[in-house]
Design an enzyme around this catalytic site. Sequence first.
Site, PDB file in Angstrom:
ATOM      1  N   HIS A 238      -5.693   9.042   0.081  1.00 64.03           N
ATOM      2  CA  HIS A 238      -5.361   8.450   1.371  1.00 64.03           C
ATOM      3  C   HIS A 238      -6.208   8.966   2.513  1.00 64.03           C
ATOM      4  CE1 HIS A 238      -3.445   5.764   4.311  1.00 64.03           C
ATOM      5  NE2 HIS A 238      -3.427   4.744   3.454  1.00 64.03           N
TER       6      HIS A 238
ATOM      7  N   ASP B 143       0.877  -1.074  -0.050  1.00 63.06           N
ATOM      8  CA  ASP B 143      -0.082   0.061  -0.166  1.00 63.06           C
ATOM      9  C   ASP B 143       0.913   1.353   0.159  1.00 63.06           C
ATOM     10  OD1 ASP B 143      -2.176  -1.796   0.320  1.00 63.06           O
ATOM     11  OD2 ASP B 143      -2.919  -0.967   2.037  1.00 63.06           O
TER      12      ASP B 143
ATOM     13  N   HIS C  34       3.642  -2.332   2.994  1.00 58.47           N
ATOM     14  CA  HIS C  34       3.879  -0.860   2.557  1.00 58.47           C
ATOM     15  C   HIS C  34       5.071  -0.703   2.029  1.00 58.47           C
ATOM     16  CE1 HIS C  34       0.715  -0.681   5.798  1.00 58.47           C
ATOM     17  NE2 HIS C  34       0.070   0.234   5.118  1.00 58.47           N
TER      18      HIS C  34
ATOM     19  N   HIS D 262      -5.847   2.521  -4.184  1.00 56.12           N
ATOM     20  CA  HIS D 262      -5.865   2.645  -2.920  1.00 56.12           C
ATOM     21  C   HIS D 262      -6.258   4.203  -2.535  1.00 56.12           C
ATOM     22  CE1 HIS D 262      -5.312   1.448   1.148  1.00 56.12           C
ATOM     23  NE2 HIS D 262      -3.934   2.378   1.461  1.00 56.12           N
TER      24      HIS D 262
END
Length: 210
Positions: free
Chosen positions: A90, A35, A181, A86
């Site tokens: 964010h 991510d 990540h 994503h």
Amino acid sequence: MRVSGISRVLRGLIPQSILRRKYSSGEPALYLTFDDGPHPDVTPRLLDLLDKYNAKASFFLIGVNAKQYPELVTEIAKRGHTVANHSYQHLALPKLSYEAQLAEINQSGQVIESILRKPCIHFRAPRGQWSFRVLLSLRNMKVKAVHWSRDSMDYQKVEPAVIVKNLLDNPLTAGDIVLFHDDNDCCITALDQLLPVWQQQGFQLKSLEA
């Protein structure tokens, strides 16, 4: 109107066809996901590491980052990995109106699709915060909502050795979707130790299925 998030307990009751948390497959495969990228320093080195072990993965990209580094988006796809959505900035989606949540999803998807010239069909909510209404909308949009079954906890910026120990002391099982990540490099050091172990255990490292 703000849309509240789904609790952890309720999330576990949602059918896998609506919110994918794990794959049940006859083959011993793990699904690594990353991510918050792409990151100009970390992502290229991570791609090289995955190549070293002939491992495939899925990258859930933040739209603003994808827009800033389109060449990395292209490179991820070129190396055979899945490029996924994503959100654009964010943000914590449950704090936004339903319309603003869809705008976050759609804007990021449009950025990725404009770079790769093909649909972006996987989405993961920032921080894994989902709402029922958004899940139903994703289903209608033919976008696959993806969560995870194992969290590396690398976002806590702990030493890579801690990540390695946690994942080896609590072994993964076939079909696990593992959260990492690629906005910091601790994942690279940890995975350089974990990938050969998982492969010796008989696991394939695969990207998310279409």
